[in-house]
Design an enzyme around this catalytic site. Structure first.
Site, PDB file in Angstrom:
ATOM      1  N   HIS A   1     -89.396   8.782  23.429  1.00 48.13           N
ATOM      2  CA  HIS A   1     -89.710  10.061  24.079  1.00 48.13           C
ATOM      3  C   HIS A   1     -90.366   9.834  25.429  1.00 48.13           C
ATOM      4  O   HIS A   1     -90.094  10.530  26.392  1.00 48.13           O
ATOM      5  CB  HIS A   1     -90.637  10.872  23.177  1.00 48.13           C
ATOM      6  CG  HIS A   1     -89.916  11.425  21.995  1.00 48.13           C
ATOM      7  ND1 HIS A   1     -90.542  11.972  20.926  1.00 48.13           N
ATOM      8  CD2 HIS A   1     -88.591  11.506  21.735  1.00 48.13           C
ATOM      9  CE1 HIS A   1     -89.650  12.382  20.048  1.00 48.13           C
ATOM     10  NE2 HIS A   1     -88.451  12.087  20.513  1.00 48.13           N
TER      11      HIS A   1
ATOM     12  N   CYS B   1     -66.636   1.245  30.662  1.00 47.85           N
ATOM     13  CA  CYS B   1     -67.872   2.041  30.699  1.00 47.85           C
ATOM     14  C   CYS B   1     -69.098   1.283  30.216  1.00 47.85           C
ATOM     15  O   CYS B   1     -70.155   1.862  30.061  1.00 47.85           O
ATOM     16  CB  CYS B   1     -67.703   3.329  29.905  1.00 47.85           C
ATOM     17  SG  CYS B   1     -67.510   3.068  28.136  1.00 47.85           S
TER      18      CYS B   1
ATOM     19  N   ARG C   1     -67.967  11.502  24.261  1.00 49.37           N
ATOM     20  CA  ARG C   1     -67.769  10.569  23.153  1.00 49.37           C
ATOM     21  C   ARG C   1     -68.333  11.213  21.891  1.00 49.37           C
ATOM     22  O   ARG C   1     -69.467  11.705  21.902  1.00 49.37           O
ATOM     23  CB  ARG C   1     -68.499   9.253  23.421  1.00 49.37           C
ATOM     24  CG  ARG C   1     -68.424   8.330  22.218  1.00 49.37           C
ATOM     25  CD  ARG C   1     -68.933   6.959  22.534  1.00 49.37           C
ATOM     26  NE  ARG C   1     -70.390   6.925  22.565  1.00 49.37           N
ATOM     27  CZ  ARG C   1     -71.077   5.839  22.887  1.00 49.37           C
ATOM     28  NH1 ARG C   1     -70.437   4.733  23.240  1.00 49.37           N
ATOM     29  NH2 ARG C   1     -72.380   5.848  22.895  1.00 49.37           N
TER      30      ARG C   1
ATOM     31  N   ASN D   1     -70.274  -3.430  26.325  1.00 51.99           N
ATOM     32  CA  ASN D   1     -71.532  -3.820  25.674  1.00 51.99           C
ATOM     33  C   ASN D   1     -71.254  -4.278  24.247  1.00 51.99           C
ATOM     34  O   ASN D   1     -71.708  -5.333  23.808  1.00 51.99           O
ATOM     35  CB  ASN D   1     -72.523  -2.647  25.617  1.00 51.99           C
ATOM     36  CG  ASN D   1     -72.815  -2.081  26.979  1.00 51.99           C
ATOM     37  OD1 ASN D   1     -72.596  -2.744  27.983  1.00 51.99           O
ATOM     38  ND2 ASN D   1     -73.295  -0.853  27.032  1.00 51.99           N
TER      39      ASN D   1
ATOM     40  N   ARG E   1     -72.719  10.390  26.083  1.00 49.28           N
ATOM     41  CA  ARG E   1     -73.147   9.900  24.758  1.00 49.28           C
ATOM     42  C   ARG E   1     -73.750  11.071  23.968  1.00 49.28           C
ATOM     43  O   ARG E   1     -74.944  11.341  24.058  1.00 49.28           O
ATOM     44  CB  ARG E   1     -74.179   8.790  24.910  1.00 49.28           C
ATOM     45  CG  ARG E   1     -73.649   7.504  25.531  1.00 49.28           C
ATOM     46  CD  ARG E   1     -74.782   6.488  25.685  1.00 49.28           C
ATOM     47  NE  ARG E   1     -74.306   5.135  25.851  1.00 49.28           N
ATOM     48  CZ  ARG E   1     -74.356   4.448  26.990  1.00 49.28           C
ATOM     49  NH1 ARG E   1     -74.848   5.010  28.073  1.00 49.28           N
ATOM     50  NH2 ARG E   1     -73.921   3.200  27.047  1.00 49.28           N
TER      51      ARG E   1
ATOM     52  N   GLU F   1     -63.965  -1.414  21.831  1.00 48.72           N
ATOM     53  CA  GLU F   1     -65.240  -2.139  21.764  1.00 48.72           C
ATOM     54  C   GLU F   1     -65.349  -2.999  20.508  1.00 48.72           C
ATOM     55  O   GLU F   1     -66.363  -3.632  20.272  1.00 48.72           O
ATOM     56  CB  GLU F   1     -66.431  -1.185  21.890  1.00 48.72           C
ATOM     57  CG  GLU F   1     -66.416   0.000  20.957  1.00 48.72           C
ATOM     58  CD  GLU F   1     -67.598   0.958  21.172  1.00 48.72           C
ATOM     59  OE1 GLU F   1     -68.541   0.621  21.901  1.00 48.72           O
ATOM     60  OE2 GLU F   1     -67.560   2.046  20.585  1.00 48.72           O
TER      61      GLU F   1
HETATM   62  C1  PEP Z   1     -70.422  -0.007  25.022  1.00 51.12           C
HETATM   63  O1  PEP Z   1     -70.490  -0.438  23.872  1.00 51.12           O
HETATM   64  O2  PEP Z   1     -70.104  -0.696  26.005  1.00 51.12           O
HETATM   65  C2  PEP Z   1     -70.763   1.405  25.313  1.00 51.12           C
HETATM   66  C3  PEP Z   1     -70.562   1.917  26.499  1.00 51.12           C
HETATM   67  O3  PEP Z   1     -71.306   2.132  24.317  1.00 51.12           O
HETATM   68  P1  PEP Z   1     -72.846   2.037  23.880  1.00 51.12           P
HETATM   69  O4  PEP Z   1     -73.563   1.218  24.911  1.00 51.12           O
HETATM   70  O5  PEP Z   1     -73.347   3.435  23.801  1.00 51.12           O
HETATM   71  O6  PEP Z   1     -72.751   1.370  22.558  1.00 51.12           O
HETATM   72 MG    MG Z   2     -70.660   0.903  22.177  1.00 52.41          MG
END
Ligand code: PEP
Ligand code: MG
Length: 759
Positions: free
Chosen positions: A368, A683, A511, A633, A475, A610
């Site tokens: 927060h 992304c 998403r 990521n 997100r 991913e």
């Molecule tokens: C990712 O996994 O690259 C992604 C953009 O999603 P998150 O970081 O929200 O898992």
């Molecule tokens: Mg992800």
């Protein structure tokens, strides 16, 4: 009859303890008397006090019932025996047959053989465990809850006396090492951007509780009730304050906080503690210690976050008891507030524009405090272990959120370097602003679409100031994570509508919920998983609980109100999952038609790439989905089997290694072969780093989505890049055996004058 707590209950006992502590005798004599009184009041045959010596050993300091010769002789190593276990876990232990416990360690010199039942509580104050207080009986019995409560109250009084240093010389006890004068560089995680150069202001080092035992418990209860009432009013006032003008996410955070302030369980525990004879201030501390111990045992990140709200409330409550506004010390100029933990309301108390930076030990991306700091545009670094002990009010400090670095008491020369950086930053911001409305086109004419990642209302203004082409990743789970309760359909519709309105026709990719893993809402039941990142999360939950996904789609369709809609599914591992989700979407569209909702003018459905398995199903996926977004990521954490949240391994493999380059190249060429390349965007974090983004564009990716603040630097890089020169070099580097190709790419950028400096 089993022995029980008798003789007037805890209140009488507390009064007696106070008398003992006030007696003019040696510390040892007082401790000896104390154990005797506790033993007799609790009808225990044994009562012992163990204190932690420097080095962590627990030493028997006083005992009633065990052999007196063992006092100051019996020492337990950290974690050794039942007493060591209690100290280590900072949690009580209540056993009817101690010797059966696997941690039991027999010390013949104590003569404890005949005693079977065992109750021990830690002597804790704040974060520090001073020792352990135990009672034992011959009979195998389970101590009642009230007895455990009573012993905990005694331990708390004892902790307070020990902390004052009148009983035992504190320097002989276990103490954290402090080095208050040396410069120090600490590493954390930048949670709200910016660079601050200023002066440390230690946040609320702890409200000192002067009196532990109440003279008149009835009057004390009234004091507590009055303070709770004043607390409620002050939180309401914060929500209504015209000066703070709370809106959007900050408002939601404070509304959740208000729910905690009115939490009946919390209030009840406070009142019970006062009824047992403590002062209101001591009751707050006691309840806080218990809550802290309970929550830290669960190890749950989201519960820990709730804990910060409770800590904030507790400190605020104690200030109401003292009838002070808590801001007695004046803030220095360019104040950098340093805290072990801080709640969102406390940050707002400092007021906008009054602090230059923030460093909070226990803060994470979704805290927060991080949400409020971003909305106040205050640079914040979280996860900096030990800073609250190391920094002193008045110290010079530099907060570099870009690199997650905090420098305490840096030499003048270092400060000057940062001043230079600050000036450069201001200059760069002006340069980015100048190209904000220019397209991101390379020197050889490749147009790259630059989008931003978002998730909260407060991200939306950045759509305009960053010059983003759209939102490449929204997100949606963040709305579920920041609230105290599950967002209703109407809340979801309201958020999505505001996002689409703010985008004003620019594309937005929503998403669907990426919950699970480490993203667990505070209100949902947590199921422990061995490997949460690979567990029941995202699309897996959606397919097993289709109601949740359909509900969200309903909100999206309603909010779109006839406009275009782009929906993306997270964690797709195989095409079948995508198809099953698509069937649910069709059902929801049918329903929308039946109930007369306006259908989206077009609905594009995409998948996130991913999970490595999908790389091997990419051709089929490309012909099913309308678009694909590469979540680097997760893709890289799974490809390298390297947990992105574990600092020991998260940065072990370079995102610019030949392996990564080959993986990305494979995806790009597969997509090009299916002639769908423009529909793969990237992304993950790498899209927002100019050097990585340069490699991506060189490989043929022409759509990137990133944190808004990185759009400027990436666009600047693209506008000076000639992919015809970069591409052959990349293909060459794909064959490299080096660990990293970062230096080679940086050298190319320098030679070709492609700007890759960050921020
Ligand atoms: C990712 O996994 O690259 C992604 C953009 O999603 P998150 O970081 O929200 O898992
Ligand atoms: Mg992800």
């Amino acid at each position: 009859m089993p022995p029980q707590l008798v003789a007037g209950g805890p209140r009488v006992l507390l009064r007696r303890l106070r008398e003992i502590m006030a007696e003019r005798q040696s510390a040892q004599a007082r401790l000896d008397k104390l154990v005797t009184v506790v033993a007799s009041n609790m009808v225990a045959e044994v009562c012992s006090i163990y204190l932690r010596r420097a080095g962590g050993e627990l030493e028997l300091f006083a005992t009633e019932g065990l052999n007196r010769e063992a006092v100051h002789r019996t020492r337990l190593k950290p974690g050794e025996g039942l007493v060591g276990l209690v100290a280590e876990n900072a949690a009580p232990l209540n056993l009817s047959n101690a010797s059966e416990h696997p941690s039991f360690s027999y010390r013949p010199e104590t003569g404890e053989d005949p005693y079977r039942s065992f109750l021990a509580v830690p002597i804790v104050r704040g974060e520090r465990v001073f020792g352990v207080l135990t009672v034992q009986n011959r009979t195998a019995r389970h101590y009642e809850e009230e007895e455990e409560e009573a012993l905990a109250t005694i331990a708390m009084v004892l902790a307070e006396v020990v902390a004052q240093g009148t009983l035992v010389d504190l320097s002989e006890l276990d103490e954290t090492e402090l080095s208050p004068t040396k410069p120090a560089l600490l590493q954390g995680e930048g949670l709200s951007e910016g660079l601050a150069i200023g002066t440390v202001f230690l946040h609320e080092p702890r409200v000192k509780v002067e009196r532990m035992i109440a003279d008149d418990p009835a009057a004390e209860l009234r004091r507590l009730e009055d303070a709770l009432e004043a607390l409620s009013i002050s939180v309401d006032a914060m929500l209504e304050s015209p000066e703070l003008e709370l809106t959007g996410d900050t408002r939601e955070v404070i509304e959740a906080y208000r729910l905690f302030a009115n939490d009946q369980g919390w209030r009840q525990r406070l009142m019970d503690a006062v009824r047992s004879g403590l002062t209101a201030e001591a009751a707050v501390e006691r309840v806080q210690d218990e809550t802290r111990a309970r929550i830290s045992r669960t190890g749950d990140a989201y519960l820990r976050e709730r804990l910060h709200d409770f800590e904030d409330l507790a400190r605020r409550l104690v200030r109401h008891l003292a009838k002070s506004d808590g801001q007695s010390e004046a803030l220095p100029d360019q104040a950098v507030v340093v805290a072990r933990a801080m709640g969102p309301a406390e940050l707002l108390d400092y007021g906008r524009n009054r602090i230059a930076g923030l460093v909070v030990e226990e803060a994470t991306q979704t805290s927060h405090i991080a949400i409020v700091a971003r909305s106040m545009s205050v640079p914040l670094i979280g996860g900096v272990e030990g800073i609250a002990d190391l920094a002193r009010s008045g110290d010079a400090v530099v907060v570099d959120a870009e690199n997650g670095e905090v420098r305490i008491r840096p030499p003048k020369e270092v400060i000057n370097v940062y001043r230079g950086k600050q000036a450069l930053l201001a200059q760069r911001v002006a340069q980015f602003a100048a190209i904000r409305d220019e397209p991101a086109v390379t020197l050889d004419g490749v147009r790259v679409s630059l989008n931003m990642n978002a998730g909260l209302l407060l991200d939306l203004p950045h759509l305009a100031d960053s010059g983003a082409d759209g939102i490449g990743l929204f997100r949606t789970e963040l709305q579920f994570l920041i609230g105290a309760k599950m967002p209703r359909l109407a809340d979801q519709i309201a958020l999505y509508r505001q996002v689409l309105d703010a985008a004003g026709g620019k594309p937005v990719v929503f998403r669907t919920l990426d919950l699970g893993g480490d993203k667990i809402p505070s209100y949902s039941r947590t199921v422990r998983e061995e490997n949460p990142a690979m567990g029941w999360r995202a699309i897996r939950i959606a397919l097993d609980r289709p109601g949740l996904l359909r509900y969200q789609l309903r909100a999206l369709i309603t909010a779109a109100d006839g406009r275009s809609l782009r929906v993306m599914l997270p964690m797709i591992a195989e095409v079948d999952e995508f198809e099953r989700a698509r069937a649910l979407i069709r059902k929801e569209l049918d329903r929308a038609g039946r109930v007369g909702l306006k259908l989206p003018q077009d609905l594009q459905l995409g998948a996130m790439l991913e999970v490595p398995s999908l790389v091997f199903g990419l051709e089929q996926m490309l012909s099913s989905a309308d678009f694909i977004s590469l979540g680097s990521n997760d893709l890289l954490q799974f490809a390298f089997a390297s947990d992105r949240t574990n600092p020991n391994v998260a940065r072990r493999y370079d995102t610019l290694s030949p392996t990564v380059l080959n993986l990305l190249r494979h995806i790009a060429t597969t997509a090009q072969a299916v002639k769908r390349m423009p529909s793969i965007s990237v992304c993950g974090e790498i899209a927002g780093r100019p050097l990585e983004a340069m490699a991506l564009v060189g490989l043929g990716f022409t759509s990137l989505s990133m944190q808004a603040s990185t759009i400027g630097p990436v666009k600047m890089m693209i506008r000076e890049l000639d992919t015809r020169l970069l591409r052959p070099m990349l293909l060459e580097l794909c064959r490299s055996r080096a660990k990293s190709i970062r230096a080679a790419l940086a050298e190319f950028a320098e030679r070709r004058k492609v700007p890759i400096g960050r921020g």
